[in-house]
Design a protein around this motif. Structure first.
Motif, short mmCIF file in Angstrom:
data_model
loop_
_atom_site.label_atom_id
_atom_site.label_comp_id
_atom_site.label_asym_id
_atom_site.label_seq_id
_atom_site.Cartn_x
_atom_site.Cartn_y
_atom_site.Cartn_z
N TYR A 25 65.75 44.39 69.69
CA TYR A 25 66.73 45.19 70.46
C TYR A 25 66.74 46.66 70.09
O TYR A 25 67.57 47.41 70.60
CB TYR A 25 68.13 44.60 70.28
CG TYR A 25 68.26 43.19 70.78
CD1 TYR A 25 68.00 42.87 72.12
CD2 TYR A 25 68.64 42.16 69.94
CE1 TYR A 25 68.12 41.58 72.58
CE2 TYR A 25 68.76 40.86 70.40
CZ TYR A 25 68.50 40.58 71.72
OH TYR A 25 68.62 39.29 72.18
N GLY A 26 65.84 47.09 69.21
CA GLY A 26 65.76 48.50 68.85
C GLY A 26 66.90 48.99 67.98
O GLY A 26 67.31 50.15 68.07
N VAL A 27 67.40 48.13 67.11
CA VAL A 27 68.49 48.49 66.20
C VAL A 27 67.89 48.83 64.84
O VAL A 27 67.06 48.09 64.32
CB VAL A 27 69.50 47.32 66.05
CG1 VAL A 27 70.56 47.63 65.02
CG2 VAL A 27 70.12 46.99 67.40
N ASP A 28 68.32 49.96 64.26
CA ASP A 28 67.88 50.34 62.93
C ASP A 28 68.79 49.68 61.89
O ASP A 28 69.99 49.91 61.89
CB ASP A 28 67.92 51.85 62.74
CG ASP A 28 66.86 52.57 63.56
OD1 ASP A 28 65.77 51.99 63.73
OD2 ASP A 28 67.14 53.68 64.01
N VAL A 29 68.20 48.89 61.02
CA VAL A 29 68.95 48.27 59.93
C VAL A 29 68.56 49.01 58.66
O VAL A 29 67.40 49.01 58.26
CB VAL A 29 68.62 46.76 59.79
CG1 VAL A 29 69.30 46.16 58.57
CG2 VAL A 29 69.02 46.02 61.05
N GLU A 30 69.54 49.64 58.05
CA GLU A 30 69.28 50.42 56.84
C GLU A 30 69.96 49.84 55.61
O GLU A 30 69.87 50.40 54.53
CB GLU A 30 69.72 51.87 57.06
CG GLU A 30 68.94 52.54 58.17
CD GLU A 30 69.38 53.95 58.45
OE1 GLU A 30 70.28 54.45 57.72
OE2 GLU A 30 68.85 54.55 59.38
N SER A 31 70.64 48.73 55.76
CA SER A 31 71.36 48.12 54.65
C SER A 31 70.39 47.68 53.56
O SER A 31 69.54 46.82 53.78
CB SER A 31 72.14 46.89 55.14
OG SER A 31 72.57 46.12 54.04
N PRO A 32 70.50 48.28 52.37
CA PRO A 32 69.60 47.86 51.29
C PRO A 32 69.80 46.39 50.91
O PRO A 32 68.85 45.73 50.49
CB PRO A 32 69.97 48.78 50.13
CG PRO A 32 71.17 49.52 50.52
CD PRO A 32 71.39 49.34 51.98
N THR A 33 71.00 45.88 51.08
CA THR A 33 71.27 44.48 50.78
C THR A 33 70.49 43.56 51.70
O THR A 33 69.81 42.63 51.25
CB THR A 33 72.78 44.17 50.87
OG1 THR A 33 73.49 45.07 50.02
CG2 THR A 33 73.08 42.75 50.49
N ILE A 34 70.57 43.82 52.98
CA ILE A 34 69.85 42.99 53.96
C ILE A 34 68.35 43.12 53.75
O ILE A 34 67.62 42.14 53.74
CB ILE A 34 70.25 43.34 55.39
CG1 ILE A 34 71.71 42.91 55.62
CG2 ILE A 34 69.32 42.68 56.41
CD1 ILE A 34 72.28 43.32 56.96
N LEU A 35 67.88 44.34 53.55
CA LEU A 35 66.44 44.55 53.34
C LEU A 35 65.95 43.84 52.08
O LEU A 35 64.87 43.27 52.07
CB LEU A 35 66.13 46.04 53.27
CG LEU A 35 66.38 46.81 54.57
CD1 LEU A 35 66.24 48.31 54.34
CD2 LEU A 35 65.48 46.33 55.69
N SER A 36 66.76 43.84 51.03
CA SER A 36 66.33 43.17 49.80
C SER A 36 66.32 41.65 49.97
O SER A 36 65.40 40.99 49.46
CB SER A 36 67.21 43.57 48.61
OG SER A 36 68.50 43.03 48.72
N TYR A 37 67.28 41.10 50.65
CA TYR A 37 67.27 39.65 50.90
C TYR A 37 66.11 39.24 51.80
O TYR A 37 65.59 38.13 51.69
CB TYR A 37 68.59 39.18 51.51
CG TYR A 37 69.64 38.86 50.49
CD1 TYR A 37 69.64 37.66 49.79
CD2 TYR A 37 70.66 39.76 50.22
CE1 TYR A 37 70.61 37.36 48.85
CE2 TYR A 37 71.63 39.49 49.27
CZ TYR A 37 71.60 38.29 48.60
OH TYR A 37 72.55 37.99 47.66
N ALA A 38 65.72 40.13 52.70
CA ALA A 38 64.60 39.82 53.60
C ALA A 38 63.26 40.15 52.96
O ALA A 38 62.22 39.93 53.56
CB ALA A 38 64.76 40.60 54.89
N ASN A 39 63.30 40.70 51.74
CA ASN A 39 62.08 41.10 51.01
C ASN A 39 61.29 42.16 51.75
O ASN A 39 60.06 42.09 51.83
CB ASN A 39 61.20 39.88 50.71
CG ASN A 39 61.88 38.93 49.76
OD1 ASN A 39 62.51 39.36 48.79
ND2 ASN A 39 61.78 37.65 50.04
#
Length: 78
Positions: free
Chosen positions: A63-77
């Motif tokens: 959907y073209g959404v920028d996710v910048e959450s370091p928490t989410i990015l770290s859980y997703a590796n």
């Protein structure tokens, strides 16, 4: 579609648009819901966070959404 689904709308969604499909939680049928899932990520049970994080990022790309959450990015590796 806004970021609030009524019971009927939620029931009509296919299972594959949920961040946690086996539980039918964190629906993400559009960009607004991806942002909502990101905002409510902290309420997800610890053991399910990696799966939810990966699905948030998958739908965010769609959907073209920028996710910048370091928490989410770290859980997703990522």
């Amino acid at each position: 579609m806004n970021d609030v689904l009524n019971t009927e709308e939620r029931r009509d969604l296919p299972t594959d648009v949920f961040g946690l499909p086996e539980r039918r939680e964190y629906p993400m049928p559009d960009a607004a819901h991806v942002r909502a899932a990101e905002a409510y990520f902290r309420y997800c049970p610890e053991d399910l966070r990696p799966e939810l994080a990966r699905n948030i990022l998958r739908f965010a790309r769609e959907y073209g959404v920028d996710v910048e959450s370091p928490t989410i990015l770290s859980y997703a590796n990522e």
